[in-house]
Design a protein around this motif. Sequence first.
Motif, mmCIF file in Angstrom:
data_model
loop_
_atom_site.group_PDB
_atom_site.id
_atom_site.type_symbol
_atom_site.label_atom_id
_atom_site.label_comp_id
_atom_site.label_asym_id
_atom_site.label_seq_id
_atom_site.Cartn_x
_atom_site.Cartn_y
_atom_site.Cartn_z
ATOM 1 N N THR A 88 0.986 -1.238 0.235
ATOM 2 C CA THR A 88 -0.086 0.094 -0.550
ATOM 3 C C THR A 88 1.126 0.837 0.097
ATOM 4 O OG1 THR A 88 -2.172 0.934 1.121
ATOM 5 C CG2 THR A 88 0.241 0.564 2.734
ATOM 6 N N PRO A 89 0.691 2.588 -0.523
ATOM 7 C CA PRO A 89 0.943 3.330 -0.366
ATOM 8 C C PRO A 89 1.793 4.124 0.288
ATOM 9 C CG PRO A 89 -0.349 3.512 -2.100
ATOM 10 C CD PRO A 89 -0.864 2.420 -1.412
ATOM 11 N N GLY A 90 3.502 4.551 -0.008
ATOM 12 C CA GLY A 90 3.716 5.504 1.764
ATOM 13 C C GLY A 90 4.269 4.495 2.831
ATOM 14 N N THR A 91 4.537 3.052 3.053
ATOM 15 C CA THR A 91 4.334 2.794 3.862
ATOM 16 C C THR A 91 5.316 1.220 3.125
ATOM 17 O OG1 THR A 91 4.322 1.253 5.388
ATOM 18 C CG2 THR A 91 2.453 1.472 4.795
ATOM 19 N N GLY A 92 6.892 0.368 3.888
ATOM 20 C CA GLY A 92 7.026 -0.776 3.877
ATOM 21 C C GLY A 92 6.702 -1.768 4.068
ATOM 22 N N SER A 93 5.502 -1.356 5.544
ATOM 23 C CA SER A 93 4.971 -2.537 6.119
ATOM 24 C C SER A 93 4.710 -3.208 6.291
ATOM 25 C CB SER A 93 5.051 -1.586 7.665
ATOM 26 O OG SER A 93 3.638 -1.260 7.448
ATOM 27 N N LEU A 94 3.641 -3.194 5.253
ATOM 28 C CA LEU A 94 2.575 -3.750 4.761
ATOM 29 C C LEU A 94 2.998 -4.718 2.999
ATOM 30 C CD1 LEU A 94 -0.712 -2.325 5.419
ATOM 31 C CD2 LEU A 94 0.831 -3.849 6.646
ATOM 32 N N GLY A 95 4.081 -4.327 2.829
ATOM 33 C CA GLY A 95 4.382 -4.823 1.299
ATOM 34 C C GLY A 95 5.340 -4.117 0.827
ATOM 35 N N VAL A 96 6.077 -4.891 -0.154
ATOM 36 C CA VAL A 96 7.607 -4.283 -1.282
ATOM 37 C C VAL A 96 7.086 -3.361 -1.405
ATOM 38 C CG1 VAL A 96 7.681 -5.738 -2.817
ATOM 39 C CG2 VAL A 96 9.728 -4.202 -2.450
ATOM 40 N N LEU A 97 5.720 -3.224 -2.123
ATOM 41 C CA LEU A 97 4.549 -2.066 -3.062
ATOM 42 C C LEU A 97 5.406 -0.605 -2.781
ATOM 43 C CD1 LEU A 97 3.850 -1.657 -5.929
ATOM 44 C CD2 LEU A 97 1.627 -1.613 -5.034
ATOM 45 N N GLY A 98 4.657 -0.272 -1.449
ATOM 46 C CA GLY A 98 5.074 0.614 -0.957
ATOM 47 C C GLY A 98 6.094 1.224 -0.831
ATOM 48 N N GLU A 99 7.152 0.581 -0.718
ATOM 49 C CA GLU A 99 8.367 1.189 -0.508
ATOM 50 C C GLU A 99 9.089 2.673 -1.539
ATOM 51 O OE1 GLU A 99 10.195 -2.721 1.104
ATOM 52 O OE2 GLU A 99 10.993 -2.050 -0.057
ATOM 53 N N THR A 100 8.130 2.486 -2.483
ATOM 54 C CA THR A 100 9.023 3.718 -2.989
ATOM 55 C C THR A 100 7.615 4.191 -4.778
ATOM 56 O OG1 THR A 100 10.943 4.139 -5.147
ATOM 57 C CG2 THR A 100 9.744 1.542 -5.219
ATOM 58 N N SER A 101 8.105 4.524 -5.557
ATOM 59 C CA SER A 101 7.563 5.118 -6.155
ATOM 60 C C SER A 101 6.144 4.260 -7.039
ATOM 61 C CB SER A 101 7.815 6.263 -7.253
ATOM 62 O OG SER A 101 8.685 5.934 -7.650
ATOM 63 N N PRO A 102 5.525 4.521 -7.584
ATOM 64 C CA PRO A 102 5.135 2.817 -8.926
ATOM 65 C C PRO A 102 6.606 3.106 -9.159
ATOM 66 C CG PRO A 102 3.096 4.549 -7.948
ATOM 67 C CD PRO A 102 4.686 6.114 -7.402
ATOM 68 N N ARG A 103 6.273 3.512 -10.380
ATOM 69 C CA ARG A 103 7.400 3.650 -11.384
ATOM 70 C C ARG A 103 8.763 3.151 -10.750
ATOM 71 N NH1 ARG A 103 5.638 6.094 -16.151
ATOM 72 N NH2 ARG A 103 4.192 7.322 -15.747
ATOM 73 N N LYS A 104 9.293 3.347 -9.245
ATOM 74 C CA LYS A 104 10.743 2.754 -9.420
ATOM 75 C C LYS A 104 10.246 1.759 -9.020
ATOM 76 C CE LYS A 104 12.722 7.072 -7.794
ATOM 77 N NZ LYS A 104 13.977 7.553 -6.273
ATOM 78 N N ALA A 105 8.837 1.454 -8.042
ATOM 79 C CA ALA A 105 8.593 -0.038 -8.085
ATOM 80 C C ALA A 105 8.366 -1.192 -9.212
ATOM 81 C CB ALA A 105 7.448 0.455 -7.433
ATOM 82 N N PHE A 106 7.997 -0.852 -10.383
ATOM 83 C CA PHE A 106 7.990 -0.857 -12.119
ATOM 84 C C PHE A 106 9.110 -1.563 -12.634
ATOM 85 C CE2 PHE A 106 7.400 -1.558 -16.320
ATOM 86 C CZ PHE A 106 6.481 -2.355 -16.595
ATOM 87 N N ARG A 107 10.223 -0.736 -11.874
ATOM 88 C CA ARG A 107 11.779 -1.094 -12.561
ATOM 89 C C ARG A 107 12.434 -2.710 -11.795
ATOM 90 N NH1 ARG A 107 12.241 4.219 -13.445
ATOM 91 N NH2 ARG A 107 13.090 5.003 -11.416
ATOM 92 N N ARG A 108 12.123 -2.267 -10.338
ATOM 93 C CA ARG A 108 11.766 -3.439 -9.461
ATOM 94 C C ARG A 108 11.715 -4.841 -9.861
ATOM 95 N NH1 ARG A 108 12.337 -0.933 -3.261
ATOM 96 N NH2 ARG A 108 12.773 -3.404 -2.747
ATOM 97 N N LEU A 109 10.088 -4.360 -9.906
ATOM 98 C CA LEU A 109 9.314 -5.913 -10.187
ATOM 99 C C LEU A 109 9.769 -6.313 -11.970
ATOM 100 C CD1 LEU A 109 6.372 -7.349 -10.654
ATOM 101 C CD2 LEU A 109 5.465 -5.197 -10.980
#
Length: 321
Positions: free
Chosen positions: A83-104
């Motif tokens: 969920t946005p703004g926190t990494g405590s509920l999962g890796v997706l929220g650790e960064t912005s959508p576009r940066k998360a997409f590159r990691r994904l």
Amino acid sequence: MTGPHRIAAVVILGLALLLAAFTDPGHTDRGAVRRPEPVAVPGTPETPAPVPPAPPTLPAGTPRWQSERVLPDRGMLVAYYGTPGTGSLGVLGETSPRKAFRRLQRAAAPFARPGRPVRPVFELIVSVADGHPGKDRDFSHDIRRSAVRAYVDAARDLGALLVLDLQTGRTDFLEVAKRWEWALEQPHVSLAIDPEWRVRRGQRPARVIGSVGAGEVNRTTAWLSRLVVEHDLPEKLFVVHQFRTSMVRHIGRVKPRDGLQLLQHVDGFGNRGQKLATYRTVARPDIFAMGFKLFYDEDFNLMGAKAVHRIRPRVRFVSYQ
């Protein structure tokens, strides 16, 4: 032949030869009169009949949910969860959508096989379970609409699928799903429910493991199916998260729906043996396509792509948390 007659004969002969030259089809002088070429008829030896194009796989006018399937043919989906703004509920929220997409993309690449494409997915928790009642006393809250909009737009621009994940506390899944109709009307947006966080009156999330009945699942899928069919949308995922058989009561009564690909996502964590034991206990491939979760922090000896590909029943959707 007298002289004048001989001269006339020569003149006539010359004119005849000149006329023949200009009417000869083989004459190539500029301005020569050509005989018309024969018109070739399709199917004659001069021009073979054209090969008709192969008929389309589905006839014209086929609904999009029949022609645009959400699971890649023989391929799989790979997601980041959170969920946005926190990494405590999962890796997706650790960064912005576009940066998360590159990691994904880097995480998904090992899952690809020749002829078996991988489609990237954002699985976004949009209704988050709480340990306190909140103003609605339903032990859940929705994240900001603007934050969800950012993921809707980013997923569309990046070519990713977006799955909205619901943790609804004491509220019916259908009631909460309707609040996100504006996003689910988008062709690339699908829906997930998480029964772990669906608790009954007198219960609190995180203190008990919640559950949902098949009736509530069917009411939710019936509504989502109508949305797909009436808006002529591509097929959508309907994901059910589960790691205990008790989390979906009367699971055998869950119904298939037009426009939806039902998918059971098995979320157990631990070592590889524990995860596979959970998967084999819970899996219902007679009703669902199958999903599997990988936990960066909670799993021991994190499974890689090769190990996941060996799992049976076959896994079609992997998410990282």
